[in-house]
Design a protein around this motif. Structure first.
Motif, PDB file in Angstrom:
ATOM      1  N   MET A 145       7.990 -62.146 -62.821  1.00  0.00           N
ATOM      2  CA  MET A 145       8.145 -61.306 -61.636  1.00  0.00           C
ATOM      3  C   MET A 145       8.721 -59.949 -62.041  1.00  0.00           C
ATOM      4  N   ARG A 185      10.727 -56.669 -60.847  1.00  0.00           N
ATOM      5  CA  ARG A 185      11.634 -56.154 -59.814  1.00  0.00           C
ATOM      6  C   ARG A 185      11.787 -54.650 -59.997  1.00  0.00           C
ATOM      7  N   THR A 243      20.548 -58.360 -68.565  1.00  0.00           N
ATOM      8  CA  THR A 243      20.089 -59.403 -69.480  1.00  0.00           C
ATOM      9  C   THR A 243      20.774 -60.734 -69.176  1.00  0.00           C
ATOM     10  N   GLY A 254      19.161 -62.697 -66.585  1.00  0.00           N
ATOM     11  CA  GLY A 254      17.773 -63.105 -66.808  1.00  0.00           C
ATOM     12  C   GLY A 254      16.763 -61.992 -66.674  1.00  0.00           C
ATOM     13  N   GLY A 255      17.226 -60.738 -66.668  1.00  0.00           N
ATOM     14  CA  GLY A 255      16.307 -59.614 -66.529  1.00  0.00           C
ATOM     15  C   GLY A 255      16.031 -58.932 -67.856  1.00  0.00           C
ATOM     16  N   ARG A 256      14.884 -58.257 -67.927  1.00  0.00           N
ATOM     17  CA  ARG A 256      14.552 -57.481 -69.118  1.00  0.00           C
ATOM     18  C   ARG A 256      14.015 -56.125 -68.663  1.00  0.00           C
ATOM     19  N   GLN A 311      12.009 -52.908 -68.246  1.00  0.00           N
ATOM     20  CA  GLN A 311      10.642 -52.631 -68.660  1.00  0.00           C
ATOM     21  C   GLN A 311      10.401 -51.140 -68.863  1.00  0.00           C
ATOM     22  N   GLU A 362      11.697 -57.008 -65.687  1.00  0.00           N
ATOM     23  CA  GLU A 362      11.010 -58.298 -65.653  1.00  0.00           C
ATOM     24  C   GLU A 362      12.060 -59.393 -65.536  1.00  0.00           C
ATOM     25  N   ALA A 363      11.886 -60.251 -64.562  1.00  0.00           N
ATOM     26  CA  ALA A 363      12.869 -61.309 -64.347  1.00  0.00           C
ATOM     27  C   ALA A 363      12.155 -62.605 -64.042  1.00  0.00           C
ATOM     28  N   SER A 364      12.764 -63.709 -64.449  1.00  0.00           N
ATOM     29  CA  SER A 364      12.121 -65.001 -64.208  1.00  0.00           C
ATOM     30  C   SER A 364      12.523 -65.527 -62.834  1.00  0.00           C
TER      31      SER A 364
END
Ligand code: MG
Length: 158
Positions: A1, A3, A86, A89-91, A93, A156-158
């Protein structure tokens, strides 16, 4: 997903201070007033990243009442915000940044600012865009009272 977050910041020009935007010290007659180093680019990008993860804002994590952040290197605050993203759980982009000021002309510094932001976010050079605009002489920006910055970030996050 994926964000999306938006960040905005503004700082007033103040004589006797360095002008620091995106970690780049820019030659100019005045710098920006603030509790930290007043790096409005770093602040707007920090808020965009925190916003993308719904983690509040820069004032919540780095309050200007805290002596720890007095004169702080705002790029370090940005790196800290990235660690927070991080940890949730985010990265990061990519980011797109618009800096609005009449003076100085920033186009020549855009690549250096983008490189600093890319390094802080751990993304490639092509993932960071820095644009410089004037306000066509209108309002407080037009009168040269300060600088405004708008940033959008995707994470990008799960
Ligand atoms: Mg600020």
């Amino acid at each position: 997903m994926i964000r999306v977050g938006i960040g905005y910041d503004s700082h007033r020009f103040a004589e006797g201070r360095p002008l620091i935007l995106g970690g780049v010290t820019i030659p100019h007659a005045a710098g920006l007033a603030g509790h930290s180093d007043a790096d409005a680019v770093a602040h707007a990008v920090t808020d965009a990243l925190l916003g993308a993860m719904a983690l509040g804002d820069i004032g919540r994590h780095f309050p200007d009442t805290d002596p720890r952040w007095q004169g702080a290197d705002s790029m370090e605050l940005l790196r800290e915000a990235c660690r927070l993203v991080t940890a949730h759980g985010g990265r990061p982009q990519q980011v797109d940044v618009t800096v609005i000021t009449e003076q100085p002309k920033l186009a020549v510094h855009a690549a250096g600012i983008a490189a600093n932001l890319a390094a802080a976010l751990g993304v490639g050079a092509g993932a960071v865009s820095v644009k410089a605009k004037t306000n066509e002489g209108m309002g407080w920006i037009g009168r040269g009272e300060g600088v405004a910055v708008i940033a959008v970030a995707t994470v990008e996050a799960s």
